[in-house]
Design an enzyme around this catalytic site. Sequence first.
Site, PDB file in Angstrom:
ATOM      1  CG  ASP A 134      -0.402   0.187   2.527  1.00 52.99           C
ATOM      2  OD1 ASP A 134       0.830   0.349   2.620  1.00 52.99           O
ATOM      3  OD2 ASP A 134      -1.162   0.203   3.511  1.00 52.99           O
TER       4      ASP A 134
ATOM      5  CB  CYS B 127       0.712  -2.620   4.599  1.00 53.93           C
ATOM      6  SG  CYS B 127       0.380  -3.707   5.993  1.00 53.93           S
TER       7      CYS B 127
ATOM      8  CB  THR C 191       1.748  -3.173  10.903  1.00 56.06           C
ATOM      9  OG1 THR C 191       0.574  -3.610  10.190  1.00 56.06           O
ATOM     10  CG2 THR C 191       1.442  -1.900  11.673  1.00 56.06           C
ATOM     11  N   GLY C 192       2.706  -4.536   8.048  1.00 57.43           N
ATOM     12  CA  GLY C 192       2.751  -5.861   7.428  1.00 57.43           C
ATOM     13  C   GLY C 192       1.546  -6.710   7.785  1.00 57.43           C
TER      14      GLY C 192
ATOM     15  N   GLY D 252      -1.997  -6.008   8.005  1.00 60.69           N
ATOM     16  CA  GLY D 252      -3.241  -5.976   7.230  1.00 60.69           C
ATOM     17  C   GLY D 252      -3.098  -6.653   5.887  1.00 60.69           C
TER      18      GLY D 252
ATOM     19  CG  HIS E 279       9.653 -25.709  10.793  1.00 56.78           C
ATOM     20  ND1 HIS E 279       9.752 -25.732  12.169  1.00 56.78           N
ATOM     21  CD2 HIS E 279      10.810 -26.259  10.342  1.00 56.78           C
ATOM     22  CE1 HIS E 279      10.901 -26.280  12.529  1.00 56.78           C
ATOM     23  NE2 HIS E 279      11.574 -26.597  11.436  1.00 56.78           N
TER      24      HIS E 279
ATOM     25  CG  HIS F 162       8.320 -29.367   9.368  1.00 56.73           C
ATOM     26  ND1 HIS F 162       7.996 -28.971  10.645  1.00 56.73           N
ATOM     27  CD2 HIS F 162       9.630 -29.716   9.395  1.00 56.73           C
ATOM     28  CE1 HIS F 162       9.085 -29.057  11.412  1.00 56.73           C
ATOM     29  NE2 HIS F 162      10.081 -29.512  10.676  1.00 56.73           N
TER      30      HIS F 162
END
Length: 149
Positions: free
Chosen positions: A12, A69, A71-72, A74, A102, A137
């Site tokens: 964004d 974005c 904060t990463g 959203g 993993h 995993h």
Amino acid sequence: MSASKRIVLSSDHAAIELRQAVAGHIQAQGWEAVDIGPTTPESTHYPDRGAEAARMVASGECALGIVLCGTGQGIMMAANKVPGIRCGVCSDTFSAKMIRAHNDANMISLGARVLGEGLALEIVDAFLSTEFEGGRHATRVDMIKALEA
Ligand code: RB5
């Protein structure tokens, strides 16, 4: 270049500069950076930006995706709504390795208001240089996939 070397990048308005720095960084390492913008600073909606990138990974057009974005968080939430996507926010290199090793993550999300550029590029390097370990995993990743069914 083959799809296996193609990485989509999207953000964004809060992460344009960091996204462009990451695109240049991975391109210099031999990846094909498919940077879908935006390039101008007008406010944009991270759900749209994350979903567009995620669909390009889910379809196989790109092998991996990097979304950003403020904060990463959203844009990661939006990407994970697309079936087939496993995306996590990483703010340290250990987590970036582990979500590949993993969790077989096919996308990573970064917070431009959280990370400096130097650490962000190290996180990207950790993500891209780690392979999925499979084995036990794989059983757990298959369980995640089953939740989408
Ligand atoms: C935009 O101001 C901001 O909310 C967005 O970049 C992101 O941090 C949301 O998770």
